[in-house]
Every structure is written in C-alpha cells, then in structure tokens.
Design a protein around this motif. Structure first.
Motif, PDB file in Angstrom:
ATOM      1  N   HIS A  19       0.830  -1.209   0.000  1.00 33.80           N
ATOM      2  CA  HIS A  19       0.000   0.000   0.000  1.00 33.80           C
ATOM      3  C   HIS A  19       0.861   1.255   0.000  1.00 33.80           C
ATOM      4  N   GLU A  20       1.972   1.253   0.749  1.00 30.96           N
ATOM      5  CA  GLU A  20       2.848   2.433   0.783  1.00 30.96           C
ATOM      6  C   GLU A  20       3.494   2.673  -0.576  1.00 30.96           C
ATOM      7  N   ARG A  21       3.927   1.577  -1.235  1.00 24.94           N
ATOM      8  CA  ARG A  21       4.518   1.736  -2.574  1.00 24.94           C
ATOM      9  C   ARG A  21       3.500   2.287  -3.569  1.00 24.94           C
ATOM     10  N   GLU A  22       2.299   1.766  -3.573  1.00 26.34           N
ATOM     11  CA  GLU A  22       1.268   2.249  -4.494  1.00 26.34           C
ATOM     12  C   GLU A  22       0.881   3.688  -4.191  1.00 26.34           C
ATOM     13  N   GLN A  23       0.879   4.076  -2.917  1.00 23.84           N
ATOM     14  CA  GLN A  23       0.543   5.454  -2.543  1.00 23.84           C
ATOM     15  C   GLN A  23       1.577   6.410  -3.107  1.00 23.84           C
ATOM     16  N   LYS A  24       2.887   6.095  -2.928  1.00 23.88           N
ATOM     17  CA  LYS A  24       3.953   6.953  -3.462  1.00 23.88           C
ATOM     18  C   LYS A  24       3.843   7.058  -4.985  1.00 23.88           C
ATOM     19  N   LEU A  25       3.596   5.944  -5.639  1.00 25.43           N
ATOM     20  CA  LEU A  25       3.467   5.946  -7.110  1.00 25.43           C
ATOM     21  C   LEU A  25       2.284   6.799  -7.553  1.00 25.43           C
ATOM     22  N   GLU A  26       1.174   6.728  -6.851  1.00 31.91           N
ATOM     23  CA  GLU A  26      -0.011   7.519  -7.204  1.00 31.91           C
ATOM     24  C   GLU A  26       0.243   9.006  -7.011  1.00 31.91           C
ATOM     25  N   ILE A  27       0.997   9.373  -5.924  1.00 30.86           N
ATOM     26  CA  ILE A  27       1.322  10.796  -5.699  1.00 30.86           C
ATOM     27  C   ILE A  27       2.184  11.322  -6.832  1.00 30.86           C
ATOM     28  N   GLU A  28       3.154  10.536  -7.262  1.00 29.64           N
ATOM     29  CA  GLU A  28       4.022  10.968  -8.367  1.00 29.64           C
ATOM     30  C   GLU A  28       3.229  11.149  -9.656  1.00 29.64           C
ATOM     31  N   SER A  79       0.047  11.818  -9.892  1.00 31.66           N
ATOM     32  CA  SER A  79      -0.830  12.980  -9.751  1.00 31.66           C
ATOM     33  C   SER A  79      -0.072  14.274 -10.009  1.00 31.66           C
ATOM     34  N   ARG A  80       1.163  14.370  -9.495  1.00 33.16           N
ATOM     35  CA  ARG A  80       1.953  15.560  -9.754  1.00 33.16           C
ATOM     36  C   ARG A  80       2.207  15.729 -11.251  1.00 33.16           C
TER      37      ARG A  80
END
Length: 959
Positions: free
Chosen positions: A718-727, A729-730
């Motif tokens: 979940h933490e890896r997918e969250q970081k990927l989604e933030i990137e 989105s930017r």
C-alpha cells in the motif's frame, strides 16, 4: 364475434391490435368481418381489409384462414369488381414467395455463419450429439426448421389460389399465371412430389369443367383466348416434367394436350406442335421405344420443312439424318413374338393409342387407324423425301445396313461411318424449338443393328463359323455382347443359330423337323404340285344345260337361304334364352351360396371373437399370476442375499410362502437396516466432530501467523502504491497547468463565439416560440369557431326538429278535432233522418188504416146492391163509382136490344164525376210540402212501400 358499424372501423381496430402485438386477435376480427353477411356490398375499404388480412395470414402462416377469406371475398366482388380479387391474390402470392425466399436466404446465412464462426475450434459436444441422434447435417436441420415451413405454406398458397380460381372465365389469365408460377416453384426447388400433385389438380379441374357444364361463369374452351391459355399451361407442364425427368408425368401431359384438342376439335399452331413432338421424342427415347421415337422425328422433319421458312440447309440435313438414324435404331424383328394373346391385345391397344398421339388426330376414326411398324416407317421416309436430305455418311450407312449384301465386310465398312456420324450434331440455330441434335446417341443401336444384319447374312451363306472369325469381322463389339444380341434375335425368331463352346463354333440353321421352315413343307409341296398340274393340263370348259335351269335354281337357293337364316335366328334366340336362364340360375345359386357363406363367416367370426376373448382373459390372468410369482421370487432372493451377508438365515416355509408374507419380511428387514444405519451415522458424526475440533485447535496458531505475515506484506504494498499515485498525480497536474496556459489564449475567442451562438439560438428559439404560440392561437381560434358553429348547428337542428314536431302535433290535433266534428255532425244528421223517417212511417200507417176502413165501407155497400156476376176486371174498375141504371143492369145478355135504346141507356146511365176525397187531397198537399222541404221523401217512400199503394188507389179512382 365483433360487429362494426362501418368497414373502416374493422380496419382501424385490426391496425390497433397489430400495433400492440396482438396479431391473432386482429386476424380473428378481420375474419369475422369478412365472413359476416352484413357487409356484402363491395367497397374500396374491403380491398384494403383483404390486403391487411392476407398480410396477417402470411405472417402467421395461416393458409386455411387465407383460403376462407379469399373465397368469401370472391362472392363479394364477383359481380362488381373482379379485378380487385385478382390484385389481392397477386399480392398474397407475392408475399408468400418473398417470405419463402427470405427464409431460404436466412438459412443460407445461418449455415455460412456456422461454417466460418471459428475455424480452429472443434465441434461442440451438443452439436456432435445432435448430429449423431438426428443423422442429418446442419444445413438439413436449418432447412427443416426455417425453410420447410415456408415452402409448405407457399405450396398451400398455390393450391388454394388454383382452387379459388378454377372454372371462372373472368380469371382465366390469373389461373394460368398461378399454374406457371407453381410449375416454376417445383422446377426451382426440385419438388417432384408436389409437381405430380399439381398436375393431378389441374387435370381434375379440367375434368370437372367438362362434367358440370351448367355452371355460371364457366370458361368456354371453344373461345380462342381460353383455349390458348389452357394449351400454354399444358405445354409449360410438359416442359417442366421433361426438365425434372418425370417421364411418366410428361407422357400424361402429352395425353392431356391431345385430349384437350380432341375436345375442341382443333389442331394447335405449328410452333406448339414442334414442342409437342420434340418432348414426345425425348419421352420415347428415355423409354427405349425407338419406333415411336423415330416417328416423332419424322413429324418434326415434316413440320420444319413445311412451316419454317428460315430453316437452313445444314439444319435440314441434321434433322433428316436424325430421322433416318432413329428409324435404323428400331430393331428389325417383332418384339411381340411368342407373347400371349392377352399381351398381344394389350400391345395392340397401346400401339393404337400411341399412334393416335403421334398422328394427333382430333377426330380419330377406327377405320383410319394403322399399326405403326418399321416397314411403314421406311416407306414414309422414301415417300416424304427424307432420304434426299440426309448427309452422305448416313445415306451410305443406310445402304450398307438395308440394301447391300455384305456378309463378311458389313461391320468393317460400317465402323468408319459410325465414327464420323458420332462427331456430327449440335444446336440448331434456325429451329430453336427443336432439341439439340446428338447423333452420337444412336451409335450403340446402330452397332447392334449392324451385328444383327451381319449375323443374318452370314446365316444365309454359312452353316458353321468359328467364334474367332466372327469376332474378327465384328470389330466394334466383344463376343459376349454379340452373344447377348444373338440371344434376343433367336428369342424373337429373327435368327436360328447355336453356339458350341466345346468346338468354338457357331452353327446356323436348325435341322429339326418341327422348325418353322419345315413345319408346313407338305402343304406347300401339295399347293405347288396343284399349281403345276393346272398349268400343264388346263381345265376344259364343258357346256351344259345348267343355264336353262339357272333362274329356277336361284329362286330355290334364295328361299333355302332365307329359311336357313330364319332357322338360324330361331336357334340363336333359343340359345340366348337358354343361356339367359342358365345365367339366372347360376346367379341365384351364387347369391344363395354367398348368403350361406356370409352367414357361415359371421358365425365363424363370432366364434373366433369369443375364443379370442377367452384366450385373452386367460392370458391376462396367467400373466398376472406369473408377475406375482416373479415378484415373490425376487423378494425371496433379495432376502436370502441379505441373510447370507449377515450370516443369518431367514426362516422360510418353501412353497407355502406368499407374496404378502415376503413383502412383510422385506419391510421388517428394511426397517431394521435403516435403524442400524442411523446408529452408524450418529457414531460417525461424533467421530467427525472430534476430528474437526482437533484440526481447528492445531490450525489456529498457524492461521494467525499467516494473517500477520499477509498484513505486513499488504501494508508495504500500500505504501509503494501510494507513493506511485502521488508521483503520477503531480505529473498529471503539471500537464494540466501547461494545457491551461496553452488554451487560455483562446478564451476570449471562445467567449465571443459562445455568445454569438447563444444569441443566434435564442433569437431562433424566440422566433419559433412566437410562431408556435401564433399557430396554437390560430388552432384554438379555429376550434372555438368550429365548436361555436357546431353548437349553433346543433341548436338549429334541435329547434327545427322541435318546430317540425310541434307542427306535426298541431296537424294531428286539428285532424282529430275535424274527425270528431264530422262524426258528431254525422250522428246528428242520422238522428234527424231517423226522426223524419219515423214520422213518415207513422203518417203512412194512419193513411193505410183510413184507406182500409174506406175500402171496407165500399165493399159492404156493393154487396147490398143486387147485380149480376161481372168479370173481375170490370168489378175492379167500378168499385168507387155509383150503381148502374136498372135498365142496363136488368138487360139480359140473350135478349135483343135496339141500337137507339142502347145509346140512350149508355148516355142516361153514365156515372157522375167522382167526389174529391178529403184524405186524398190533404195527402197530396202534404206530399208537395214534404217534397219541397226534404229530398229524402221519395227514397223513404220507396223504402217503406207507402208510395206504391197510394198510387194504386189513385189510379183506381181515376179509372
């Protein structure tokens, strides 16, 4: 059944039902309308209803409804507009044909879709099972499910239309067109069974047409148009039968054409006769009847030569060559040799029948009939100049086979000619009705004829020949074929030969005394000797005295001949009478025998029926007993098996045990086994519970550890997918900002364009809104005016109706018052007249009473005066006068009285004038007064008899 005020309502109701998918109710509504007797006057709406009705029938495949509706519609428009029925039937057939073609195309598309759906996939299990069970392919199944029902409906459509249109002179063209379309249907889809039925239907229609000649609107076959339509139908039937290779039906079509022309006593056009003989030649060729086939070709040659002006010389040579080769293909022997008398009679009748078909005599006469034969055929070929028109190869072949005598070289010389003839033929360009000429099909028959001619000529020269030599001089056939041909020739008495396989030779001729050549040799020899003797010693003519007695001899001979004829007629009559009596006796005996046999058969049938019933009952009882015994034995065996498994023995009593006892034992055993089974299941359930609890106790810590490990792994994921989604989105936000900066330059243009579009659309919307409101106002105003006009019209009509009603009531009241017034006046007048009549009758009775009294007084006075008897008429005249003088009264009728005394006595004895009666004078005055006052007096006087009596007494007084 629904009833409608107008036909339009029925059509509207049907359309409403169709729109809500209730086609069955719509069809029933239209059917009830068409069959109703209320709507029998034809209108244009009836035609629209029939169009809708047949469309529903086609959609739902209701052939019987369609036929019933068309029959009813025919009775409606038969005398008014028969063309409407024609249009409806054409529309009906067109719809049925289109739906059949659509079903066929759908079946083909479905088959193609199934074929190319998946080239790599194997067949589905259900498809394999269906193919194994049904034994048919996918196309056959699709045809049976989709195409066959529509083809069946189309066939029923054609049959129904032909049945409706039969025997109707106004629809002959449509009947012929329907028959042609039905023929094309059978040809297109190879429907041979339906084609036979169709031919039989048309044949029955023609037979009924001739049987019932008093029908109205019956077609007249004597009319040229009707005859041409019927002929075209029969010729189309003949062509389709030939194309479908239904040769028996084609021959029946030939007979139909001949019978039709015999009915009208006319011959068809030459163009039709060419088709007639062309198809007839094909039929006879397929039936291996070469003689009739050749005659048909001869007829074709005569027709083409006489009527075809455009016939080329090449085509004429081909036709003539076909005629000659067909004639040569006829076997040279009589195929009916050795047949029985019945077979010969049947063959003769068949030959005469076919001869009439070929000659096409519309008025056949028995004396003009001739049996067709090979010899007459060749004589016709020579007489009609056919031999002058054939090709050189055919002419040479004819000379070799029929004219020349070449025992050893016949087949060798005929072989190259047959090879050349096989290459001749082709399509005739100037005679399109004649079939394609193929001379090669005559080659096998010509080879057979060459073999027969060679064997015939060799048998006349040789008595014995080697088989090898015979095979060498017949190069185009093996000896086995030659042997078969020779067997047929010997069978039909064309050759006399034997084959000796031991010596390898053929022996011609027969030395047997009973042979055909030696059977009548003695009679032939005696006739020859008698002829020779007469030629050597001619008979001498001796003179005698027979001439003197010849006249008497003739008379005696005539009398004897007449006597013999009379005796013969008497004998014949006696024989006929005896035969009739014998026949009557035989008929009576036969009737008695049949009656007795019938009674015996009935008794036997009753006995057999009773025995059969008894046997049947016994068999049923025996089967029931056997079945019960088998069930008892099965139960016994099952009980023994169970007892063996458990080591127990069932207590049985052998043959005394019954089915009921066994069933009770079996039920008891089953109940005991069920209880034991339940105990075992409960024990097993407890064991399973213990095992399951133990497994769960052992598995609980393991499951908890696995859950913790899975939780840690999912948290890291979940933490890896969250970081990927933030990137991501930017990155998307940066791109959106760049896109916004790029599009911000067009914002002003976009606003301007949007404002212009919105303003234009707003203007258009306002304009359309104003127009709509104006139109709505106009409609509202017009409807107000219509309602106002309608209300005024209704008010006017009601007021006018009330006024008319009031006038009628016033008129009736006036008439009723007038009638009452007239009745009242009539009653018053009648009462007044009755009163006047009563007064008149009273007055007349008083007058009659006075007259009677006066008469009595006068009669009494006259009786007192002595007088002589006078005549009755004189007494009547002197009733009211004074008495006569004594001198005249005393004068005796026998005494002479002088003349002057008689004169004085007459003058002195004249009576004084009568006195006026006061009653009479008063009565006359009253009569005059009453006559002036009322005209009815004369009628009342005549009615009551008063006037008659008064006039009588007045005349007496005056007298």
């Amino acid at each position: 059944m629904a009833t409608f005020a107008r036909p339009e309502n029925a059509l509207k109701r049907a359309e409403e039902l169709i729109n809500v998918e209730q086609k069955q109710e719509a069809l029933e509504a239209l059917h009830s309308f068409i069959t109703s007797r209320r709507y029998r006057a034809w209108t244009r709406t009836h035609e629209k209803i029939l169009f809708k009705y047949v469309e529903l029938c086609v959609d739902m495949r209701r052939g019987r409804h369609a036929k019933d509706g068309l029959i009813q519609y025919r009775s409606i428009c038969q005398q008014v507009n028969i063309n409407s029925l024609e249009e409806v039937i054409k529309h009906f057939m067109q719809l049925a044909t289109e739906r059949a073609e659509l079903a066929r195309s759908q079946a083909q598309a479905l088959e193609e879709a199934l074929d190319v759906d998946d080239l790599e996939a194997d067949k589905r299990p259900e498809d394999l099972m269906l193919s194994y069970v049904s034994g048919e392919k996918g196309k056959d199944r699709s045809d049976r499910e989709l195409v066959t029902p529509w083809f069946k409906f189309l066939w029923e459509t054609y049959r129904s239309v032909l049945e409706i249109l039969r025997n109707n002179s106004r629809l002959e063209a449509l009947y012929a067109m329907t028959a042609h379309r039905a023929f094309q249907f059978c040809k297109q889809y190879k429907r041979t069974t339906e084609f036979r039925r169709l031919c039989e239907i048309i044949r029955n229609h023609l037979a009924n047409l001739n049987k019932y000649r008093d029908q109205r609107d019956r077609p007249d076959l004597a009319a040229p148009e009707s005859l041409q339509l019927y002929l075209d139908t029969r010729f189309e039937q003949l062509k389709i039968a030939s194309e479908l290779e239904l040769w028996q039906e084609a021959f029946r079509s030939i007979e139909d054409i001949h019978g039709l022309m015999c009915m009208v006593k006319k011959t068809p056009k030459p163009s039709l006769m060419v088709v007639y003989y062309a198809k007839q030649s094909e039929i006879f060729w397929m039936s291996s009847n070469h003689l009739y086939h050749a005659y048909c070709w001869l007829k074709l040659f005569s027709l083409q030569k006489s009527f075809n002006k455009n016939l080329s010389q090449k085509d004429l040579h081909l036709i003539a060559s076909s005629v000659v080769l067909a004639a040569l293909s006829v076997p040279p022997y009589d195929e009916s040799y050795g047949a029985s008398h019945l077979e010969l009679e049947n063959e003769k009748e068949r030959s005469l029948r076919v001869a009439s078909l070929i000659a096409f005599d519309v008025e056949p006469k028995p004396e003009n009939r001739e049996v067709l034969s090979r010899a007459s055929l060749f004589s016709d070929l020579v007489s009609k100049g056919v031999m002058t028109c054939v090709t050189q190869e055919v002419k040479d072949l004819y000379n070799i086979l029929e004219q020349e005598f070449l025992p050893l070289d016949l087949a060798i010389k005929a072989q190259p000619l047959l090879t050349k003839i096989a290459k001749l033929g082709g399509k005739l360009l100037s005679a399109s009705s004649v079939p394609e000429v193929r001379l090669s099909r005559y080659v096998p028959a010509l080879e057979k004829l060459a073999t027969l001619r060679l064997l015939q000529q060799v048998s006349q020269v040789y008595q014995t020949m080697n088989i090898d030599n015979l095979s060498r001089i017949i190069p185009f056939s093996d000896f086995s074929i030659v042997e078969k041909i020779s067997v047929d020739a010997v069978k039909h008495n064309f050759l006399t030969m034997k084959v000796n396989y031991m010596r390898g030779s053929i022996i011609f001729g027969n030395k047997n005394v009973e042979s055909e050549d030696l059977r009548d040799h003695l009679a032939t020899f005696a006739e020859s000797l008698s002829t020779a003797r007469i030629m050597i010693y001619p008979p001498v003519k001796s003179t005698s005295k027979l001439g003197e007695t010849l006249s008497d001899l003739v008379e005696v001979v005539e009398k004897e001949h007449k006597r013999l004829l009379a005796r013969k007629s008497i004998i014949e009559k006696r024989k006929e009478e005896q035969e009739r009596q014998l026949l009557e006796m035989e008929r009576e005996e036969e009737a008695k025998r049949l009656k007795l046999q019938k009674i015996t058969e009935e008794v036997e049938q009753r006995r057999l029926a009773s025995e059969f019933e008894q046997l049947k009952n016994q068999r049923i009882l025996r089967e029931i007993e056997e079945r019960e015994l088998e069930e008892a034995q099965a139960l016994l065996q099952e009980a023994e098996k169970r007892s063996k498994k458990k080591g127990k023995k069932t207590v049985l009593e052998g043959e005394k045990i019954t089915k009921q006892h066994l069933m009770e034992l079996a039920l008891t055993e089953q109940l005991r086994e069920r209880q034991e089974m339940e105990k075992r299941i409960q024990k097993l359930a407890k064991t399973m519970d213990y095992l399951e609890r133990a497994k769960r106790d052992e598995a609980a810590p393991l499951i908890e550890g696995a859950f913790q490990r899975r939780l840690a792994e999912e948290e890291a994921l979940h933490e890896r997918e969250q970081k990927l989604e933030i990137e991501l989105s930017r990155q998307r936000h940066a791109g959106d900002l760049e896109e916004k900066r790029r599009l911000s330059r067009m914002l002003e243009n976009k606003i301007l364009f949007q404002g212009s579009v919105v303003s234009r659309r707003k203007t258009e919307f306002n304009r359309l809104k104003e127009e709509r409101e104006e139109r709505i106002n106009q409609i509202i105003q017009s409807r107000k005016q219509e309602r106002e006009a309608k209300r005024k019209m209704i008010y006017y009509l009601r007021s006018e109706e009330e006024r008319q009603k009031r006038l009628l009531e016033e008129e009736e009241e006036r008439k009723r018052e007038e009638m009452e017034r007239r009745k009242k006046e009539e009653a018053e007048r009648k009462a007044k007249l009755d009163e006047i009549a009563e007064k008149q009758r009273q007055r007349e009775r008083e007058l009659e009473e006075k007259e009677r009294q006066r008469r009595e007084e006068l009669l009494g006075r006259s009786n007192a005066v002595p007088a002589r008897h006078t005549e009755p008429s004189a007494m009547a005249r002197t009733v009211e006068v004074a008495p006569v003088a004594p001198a005249s009264a005393a004068a005796s009728p026998g005494k002479y009285v002088p003349r002057f005394k008689r004169t004085a006595a007459e003058s002195g004895g004249q009576a004084p004038p009568p006195e006026t009666d006061k009653w009479t004078s008063g009565r006359r005055t009253e009569d005059q007064t009453s006559q002036q006052n009322d005209r009815w007096r004369d009628d009342s006087r005549s009615a009551f008899g008063g006037g008659g009596s008064r006039s009588t007494w007045s005349s007496r007084n005056r007298g």
